[in-house]
Every structure is written in C-alpha cells, then in structure tokens.
Scaffold this active site. Structure first.
Site, PDB file in Angstrom:
ATOM      1  N   LYS A  87       0.843  -1.124   0.084  1.00 20.92           N
ATOM      2  CA  LYS A  87       0.081  -0.139  -0.206  1.00 20.92           C
ATOM      3  C   LYS A  87       1.060   1.269   0.038  1.00 20.92           C
ATOM      4  O   LYS A  87       1.700   1.396   1.088  1.00 20.92           O
ATOM      5  CB  LYS A  87      -0.967  -0.022   1.226  1.00 20.92           C
ATOM      6  CG  LYS A  87      -2.207   0.500   1.083  1.00 20.92           C
ATOM      7  CD  LYS A  87      -3.191   0.260   2.269  1.00 20.92           C
ATOM      8  CE  LYS A  87      -4.553   0.914   2.092  1.00 20.92           C
ATOM      9  NZ  LYS A  87      -5.095   1.032   3.655  1.00 20.92           N
TER      10      LYS A  87
HETATM   11  C1  E4P Z   1      -8.344   1.640   3.464  1.00 23.31           C
HETATM   12  O1  E4P Z   1      -7.663   0.963   3.139  1.00 23.31           O
HETATM   13  C2  E4P Z   1      -8.542   2.339   4.831  1.00 23.31           C
HETATM   14  O2  E4P Z   1      -7.593   1.453   5.615  1.00 23.31           O
HETATM   15  C3  E4P Z   1      -9.455   2.631   5.444  1.00 23.31           C
HETATM   16  O3  E4P Z   1     -10.712   2.231   4.864  1.00 23.31           O
HETATM   17  C4  E4P Z   1      -9.901   3.956   6.270  1.00 23.31           C
HETATM   18  O4  E4P Z   1     -10.954   3.899   6.823  1.00 23.31           O
HETATM   19  P1  E4P Z   1     -11.442   5.300   7.893  1.00 23.31           P
HETATM   20  O5  E4P Z   1     -11.480   6.367   6.953  1.00 23.31           O
HETATM   21  O6  E4P Z   1     -12.586   4.599   8.461  1.00 23.31           O
HETATM   22  O7  E4P Z   1     -10.105   4.963   8.801  1.00 23.31           O
END
Ligand code: E4P
Length: 227
Positions: A87
């Site tokens: 990522k």
């Molecule tokens: C995605 O990869 C992120 O980890 C996640 O969906 C972020 O979500 P949040 O905005 O609820 O922290």
C-alpha cells in the site's frame, strides 16, 4: 464484488473469514497501531499471520515517504507472502514507487485517494488497486460515493485493469451503493458487513416461523398424547 475487511485485529479477521464472504484484508498504520504492535519485526510477523488467516490479498502499507525507502520497505513487505499487496500513498514519490513495483511484478494499492485525478495517475503508474476514501469525504460534507461513480466511469472508458477498492466505507448503505455502481472491492469494518444482515421483517418473520412451529407441536402433543 469482493469484500475486504478493514482491520488488523486477528479475532475480527478470523470471525470474518469464518463467514465465508471475505476476499481479503486491508490495513493501514493507524489500524496496526491500534493493535499495539511495536517494532518492524513484530509488524512483519503480524502481516504473515494475517496472510495465514484469509485466502486473499492483504494490503500492508509503507511508512516511508521518499522513493528509495518506500521501495526498500515495499520489497520487504512483498517478500512476506505472495498475497501481500504493498500500500503506497498518492504522492509524487508514491507514484514513482508504484511504477517501480509494477515493473517488478509487485502488486500495489494506492491509498488516500480523494479525487478522480489522483486515481487516474495511480492507474497510469500501474497500481493494482486504488483506494478512494468515501467516508472521509462524507466527513467533510462531500459525497464520497460520487468519487466511486466517477472512477468507475473513467476506468471503464480506458479499460484500466486497476481495481477500484472502495475504502473508508462506514455503513451498509455505502456497501450497497458501491455494488450498484460496480466497485470491484469494498473494504470496511466487520461491523458494517454484519449490518447488511439486518432487516426488521427478517426478524419478525423468523420469530413467527418459530412460534407457529412451537404452537403446532404443542397442539399435536395435546391431540395425540404420547403413551
Ligand atoms: C483503507 O484502506 C483504509 O484503511 C480505511 O478504509 C480507512 O477508513 P477510515 O476512514 O474509516 O479510517
């Protein structure tokens, strides 16, 4: 449509996997921190454990913000397991890293996408997934779901292979809206997936089935008492 669970919590991942509906896991540095895992070695082991719990892609995020260190971290992450997806945030250095990983056959998930232009750049650089954050747009009074709609249109126009991984999904409505638009994947907490189960008529219907059945059994007992 694939469902990823957005957590680094092993119990939740096990529970999600046991339901038979999970195609992968996404994590981020905040979710790792929430589990109290300290130090690079422990974090790498944690990712390895997650890979053993689900039969699908597991996103593991780089911490570095410069190209060279991102590449080093990404290669270490990718070496943990073939299903690790590295990522990378959508920055100039991140784009360079995505392009490098793509040429090396290392799959990537470009994260922190908040606009169609950012997603377009990530797809051009060869990202395997882009993660548009719906919930965080909703938080600032912008329609997060409209970003997913725009990305579907743009990626279809050019037949990009990059998958739209709708992220920061916080409700069952988000999930259903993403399915209608045709997002390839949605990632969310297990609680949002479980909320899809709920419907008042299901509850009422089940209670009636069970009470009708119990009543008929009682009636039968009275009419034809066992000897
Ligand atoms: C995605 O990869 C992120 O980890 C996640 O969906 C972020 O979500 P949040 O905005 O609820 O922290």
């Amino acid at each position: 449509m694939k469902f990823f669970v957005d957590t680094a919590n092993l119990d939740q991942i096990k529970e999600a996997a046991s339901l038979g509906i999970i195609d992968g896991v996404t994590t981020n540095p905040s979710l790792i921190a929430k589990e109290g895992i300290i130090g690079t070695e422990a974090i790498l082991r944690h990712y390895e454990t997650i890979c053993g719990l689900v039969d699908g892609d597991v996103s593991a995020e780089v911490i570095a913000t410069d190209f060279e260190t991102m590449v080093r971290e990404g290669e270490t992450l990718a070496a943990i397991h073939p299903r690790i997806v590295v990522k990378v945030p959508i920055t100039k250095e991140g784009l360079k890293a995505i392009s490098y990983f793509s040429k090396k056959g290392i799959r990537t998930n470009c994260t922190l996408i908040f606009s169609p232009g950012q997603a377009l750049l990530a797809a051009k650089a060869g990202a395997s997934y882009v993660s548009p954050f719906m919930g965080r747009l909703d938080d600032i009074s912008q329609e997060g779901i409209e970003l997913i709609r725009s990305l579907r249109e743009i990626f279809d126009n050019y037949a990009f292979e990059t998958e739209i991984l709708a992220a920061s999904a916080r409700s069952p409505l988000h999930i259903v809206q993403c399915a209608r638009i045709g997002a390839d994947v949605v990632t969310c907490p297990l609680s949002s997936l479980l909320a899809l189960l709920n419907h008042p008529l299901t509850q009422v219907g089940l209670e009636k089935f069970l009470s009708d059945y119990a009543r008929s059994q009682e009636q039968a007992e009275k009419t034809y008492p066992r000897v």
